[in-house]
Design an enzyme around this catalytic site. Sequence first.
Site, PDB file in Angstrom:
ATOM      1  CD  GLU A   1      -3.130  -0.858   2.296  1.00  0.00           C
ATOM      2  OE1 GLU A   1      -2.925  -0.127   2.916  1.00  0.00           O
ATOM      3  OE2 GLU A   1      -4.038  -1.575   1.940  1.00  0.00           O
TER       4      GLU A   1
ATOM      5  CD  GLU B   1      -4.232  -5.724   2.493  1.00  0.00           C
ATOM      6  OE1 GLU B   1      -4.621  -5.397   3.338  1.00  0.00           O
ATOM      7  OE2 GLU B   1      -2.970  -5.717   2.528  1.00  0.00           O
TER       8      GLU B   1
END
Length: 648
Positions: free
Chosen positions: A148, A304
């Site tokens: 991320e 995710e």
Amino acid sequence: MIGGHRFLYGGDYNPEQWPEPVWTDDVARMREAGVTTATVGVFSWADLQPRQGAFEFGWLDRVLDLLHAGGIGVDLATATASPPPWAGTGHPDLYAVDERGARYWHGSRQHYAPTSVRYRRLAAELVHAMAERYVDHPAVQMWHVNNEYGCHVALDHSASAERAFREWLQDRYLTIGGLNDAWGTSFWSQRYGTFDEVTTPRHAPYSRNPAQVLDFRRFSSDALLECYLAERDVLRAAGAIQPITTNFIGFNKNVDYRTWAPEIDVVSDDCYPDPAHPDGYRHGAFERDLVRGLSPDRPWLLMEQASSAVNWRPRNAPKSPGQMAAWSMQSIARGADGILFFQWRQSRAGAEKFHSAMLPHAGTGTRTWREVCALGARLRELPALPAAAPAPVALVHEWENWWALEGTDHPADLDHQQVLTAWHLATQDEHLACDVTGAAGPFGDRRVVLAPALYLLRAEAAAALVAFVTAGGTLVLTSFSDVVDECDRLREGGFLTQLRDIAGIEVLEHAGVPDDAARAVGQLDLTLGGIVEDVEAREATVLARFTDGPYAGGPALTRKTHASGGSVVYAAGQLDRASARAVLQLVVPQDARDPDFEGLPEDVEAVRRGGVVFVVNHAAHPVHVRVGGTDLDLESQEVAVLDGTRRV
Ligand code: GLA
């Protein structure tokens, strides 16, 4: 297809948080749940390299061997998202710095300065060591670079960032005169004599130079991309032939994913809509369309999601029964070839101990576990699916427009996400498939392009939009579009300089008003707000006029139709969701609609991918619907997958 699986299923696996005997149980349970893939090592740097130069791979060898023996493939992370304390101790240059000069320290994660020479060197050493050891390991099916990027810290003002920013600017503008011109520095005595005088846009007494802020955003996204590319290149140089990804986070303002996506083998996304929000699933749908649009010809991965509640909202609602599967199937319908979670086993310690996982603290006697196993089984039953076909409607989303639009000192503060969400939700209300694209297309055979609040419009993108209309497409624009160039400067000749002719209107003035402040009536009744405009309809038909607000009596919605059959519809304000829906009903031709989805209730989502139709009942109650001649009785959160008239 990765690892021979039609759909990947699994999640982040952090075995270093557990004693070794637990690992055997993990693998057995993964098999029970139908897990194909574990993402290993995302935050393992400190365990892989307890000291500089000292690598400890023994434990990871055992984890990979165990997973492989259990038939579980590995998405191996490069572990560079959280440098261990030793990396920064005595080396403050490793840490990122905020706009007031305060350093971020270790003790959380993502505290590194993306341009730090030390960070990049240590990251490259770690990735090199991992690649040397694992490129040929049979468990490794994919590489997962960092984690991320730009999620927590993206705008770094460290000394290394400042140096790199100056170099980036010098590459872009060549001379300081070029920079002064681009940034309009004659204003407020900001003229620079040399590049050495230029800083990152630090804490300042009042509004900062908007072009400087915009360039700093571009630079910061590029600096993170350089980190990704450096790791990717180390992996490739060491012989890695597996696909390489890094996990995106959908609407992440800090990173221009459109420039990143071509560098990534499989685009992957982490997505956490709020289960308590009545539009949660719709927000999920929008993000999935955004991500699909980044690599339209290739499937993507949901890297995710949460099995139930997260830990980071002020109130963390669990997913309702069936909701996790329903939202997962929504992702498959909208182009994903994998469903993965953060994380496999709930952490006992640390900041995320209340974040849900596939295997909860309370164990296998839980609804979450049963739903996780059921979803794994269901994914195994699904047929292979092609990448989604282009949709007839496209919604324009540009990162640099987002940055510029949300700059300061505008007629009103517009929230880019809010503006676009109203439109995407309206497409969902109409059961229209919608792609999310950049402003320069390619628009292909699309029928309608929605481009709300396209404030920063480059010449290439304007040309693409004009060509789209000239070729017969319908372009929908809203206020505060085509206002500035790529340096956030007004173009000569006022507003809408590039699209004025195809729109057939003149924009004379803007007014900042509250959201939903102005009504309009006519062929459509609308609610507008944010920034409304004084518009003169020159060659356009007025479809609705303001009844109140600063421009009462003036045009609120216009349309200019071209010989090609193409047209430009212009709304002189931002529209709420219901008004956007009314515009869609006006402009989307019948043959651009899916006849099988006619008349579906609002909370029933229907999406076609290849020859398969997914029908999801997001309502809290059962529904009876008819889709393409098939009658369906669906419980709340139930998903029907139709292959022709056959339910699979
Ligand atoms: C992100 C991160 C994970 C975890 C989750 C929690 O997706 O990548 O490590 O922190 O958020 O929702």
